[in-house]
Design a protein around this motif. Structure first.
Motif, PDB file in Angstrom:
ATOM      1  N   ARG A  27       0.792  -1.229   0.071  1.00  0.00           N
ATOM      2  CA  ARG A  27       0.016   0.096  -0.046  1.00  0.00           C
ATOM      3  C   ARG A  27       0.809   1.091  -0.145  1.00  0.00           C
ATOM      4  O   ARG A  27       0.611   2.282  -0.690  1.00  0.00           O
ATOM      5  N   LEU A  31       1.349   4.107  -3.230  1.00  0.00           N
ATOM      6  CA  LEU A  31       1.301   5.582  -3.187  1.00  0.00           C
ATOM      7  C   LEU A  31       2.400   6.165  -3.107  1.00  0.00           C
ATOM      8  O   LEU A  31       2.277   7.554  -3.347  1.00  0.00           O
ATOM      9  N   GLU A 158      -5.680  12.082   9.276  1.00  0.00           N
ATOM     10  CA  GLU A 158      -6.104  11.968   7.930  1.00  0.00           C
ATOM     11  C   GLU A 158      -5.037  11.154   7.053  1.00  0.00           C
ATOM     12  O   GLU A 158      -5.432  10.201   6.329  1.00  0.00           O
ATOM     13  N   PHE A 159      -3.828  11.347   7.222  1.00  0.00           N
ATOM     14  CA  PHE A 159      -2.763  10.567   6.550  1.00  0.00           C
ATOM     15  C   PHE A 159      -2.873   9.108   6.928  1.00  0.00           C
ATOM     16  O   PHE A 159      -2.979   8.276   5.815  1.00  0.00           O
ATOM     17  N   GLN A 161      -5.461   7.551   8.229  1.00  0.00           N
ATOM     18  CA  GLN A 161      -6.635   7.075   7.880  1.00  0.00           C
ATOM     19  C   GLN A 161      -6.438   6.610   6.411  1.00  0.00           C
ATOM     20  O   GLN A 161      -7.226   5.493   5.809  1.00  0.00           O
ATOM     21  N   SER A 162      -5.795   6.928   5.374  1.00  0.00           N
ATOM     22  CA  SER A 162      -5.513   6.484   4.109  1.00  0.00           C
ATOM     23  C   SER A 162      -4.818   5.152   4.346  1.00  0.00           C
ATOM     24  O   SER A 162      -5.153   4.284   3.153  1.00  0.00           O
ATOM     25  N   GLY A 165      -7.898   3.179   7.432  1.00  0.00           N
ATOM     26  CA  GLY A 165      -9.383   3.263   7.432  1.00  0.00           C
ATOM     27  C   GLY A 165      -9.824   3.250   8.828  1.00  0.00           C
ATOM     28  O   GLY A 165      -9.581   4.270   9.670  1.00  0.00           O
ATOM     29  N   THR A 168      -7.882   3.579  12.107  1.00  0.00           N
ATOM     30  CA  THR A 168      -7.195   4.849  12.566  1.00  0.00           C
ATOM     31  C   THR A 168      -7.443   5.276  14.059  1.00  0.00           C
ATOM     32  O   THR A 168      -8.587   5.189  14.539  1.00  0.00           O
TER      33      THR A 168
END
Length: 211
Positions: A27, A31, A158-159, A161-162, A165, A168
């Motif tokens: 993952r 990215l 937020e990062f 969570q990417s 999911g 987090t």
């Protein structure tokens, strides 16, 4: 260094730790993350002898990000812990104190794995082990441009969570107690210690250390 969050990555019952690590790694690479190298954070725990009352517990920790530094945390039940930052010669001092402090049986635990960079973020995917036994996975994310937790937690979350999911984490209790203070390497080590204590079945979390 910037603000860092260390959290446990859940391992599904039908997968091994290595399979989950491979998934996170894939993952990160999709990215656009760049592999920088390997890292390791370790901790050895010492218990005071019966001659010392009340009993004391000392955790001696190292982080490859600070290769010449040794972090020594003295637990004080019911109050803030004390963290001594010294050079690696402190390890030899602990060996000379073996009549007063003895390493606990199977007490050395470590998190090691690969280190990645992605724009302003640093990602570390660590497999936690005690000897030959794997305990779980720790996921570390650092936002390098900022040193104040309250100024960047929403962006850091937020990062994460990417990647994670619904898994987090919320703001860790340790960090919540020092949101407006400048972040230091000791704060990263203390987060690892909280998780190591959890994996070893010890009481957690530790309060922020006195400096």
């Amino acid at each position: 260094m910037g603000v860092t969050c260390v959290c446990q990555w859940p391992v599904p019952e039908n997968k091994s730790e290595q399979q989950v690590v491979d998934m996170i790694t894939k993952r990160a690479e999709l990215l656009g993350a760049t592999k920088i190298g390997a890292f390791c954070v370790d901790c050895e725990t010492y218990q005071s002898s019966l001659a010392i009352a009340p009993q004391k517990t000392i955790h001696v920790m190292h982080n490859t990000e600070q290769p010449l530094t040794c972090y020594t945390i003295l637990e004080n039940p019911g109050s803030s812990s004390n963290c001594l930052v010294a050079d690696t010669m402190f390890d030899q001092i602990m060996h000379k104190l073996k009549g007063f402090y003895m390493p606990r049986k199977a007490a050395k635990i470590e998190s090691k794995g690969q280190h990645y960079e992605l724009d302003d973020f640093v990602i570390k995917i660590g497999t936690v082990s005690v000897g030959p036994n794997t305990k779980g996975i720790l996921f570390e994310v650092e936002y390098t441009p900022c040193v104040v937790i309250m100024d960047c937690w929403s962006l850091l979350s937020e990062f994460m969570q990417s990647f994670m999911g619904t898994h987090t984490p919320t703001l860790p209790l340790y960090l919540a107690g020092k949101q407006d203070a400048n972040y230091t390497p000791t704060d990263t080590v203390m987060q690892y210690l909280d998780h190591f204590n959890t994996f070893m079945g010890r009481k957690t979390p530790l309060p922020p250390p006195q400096r």
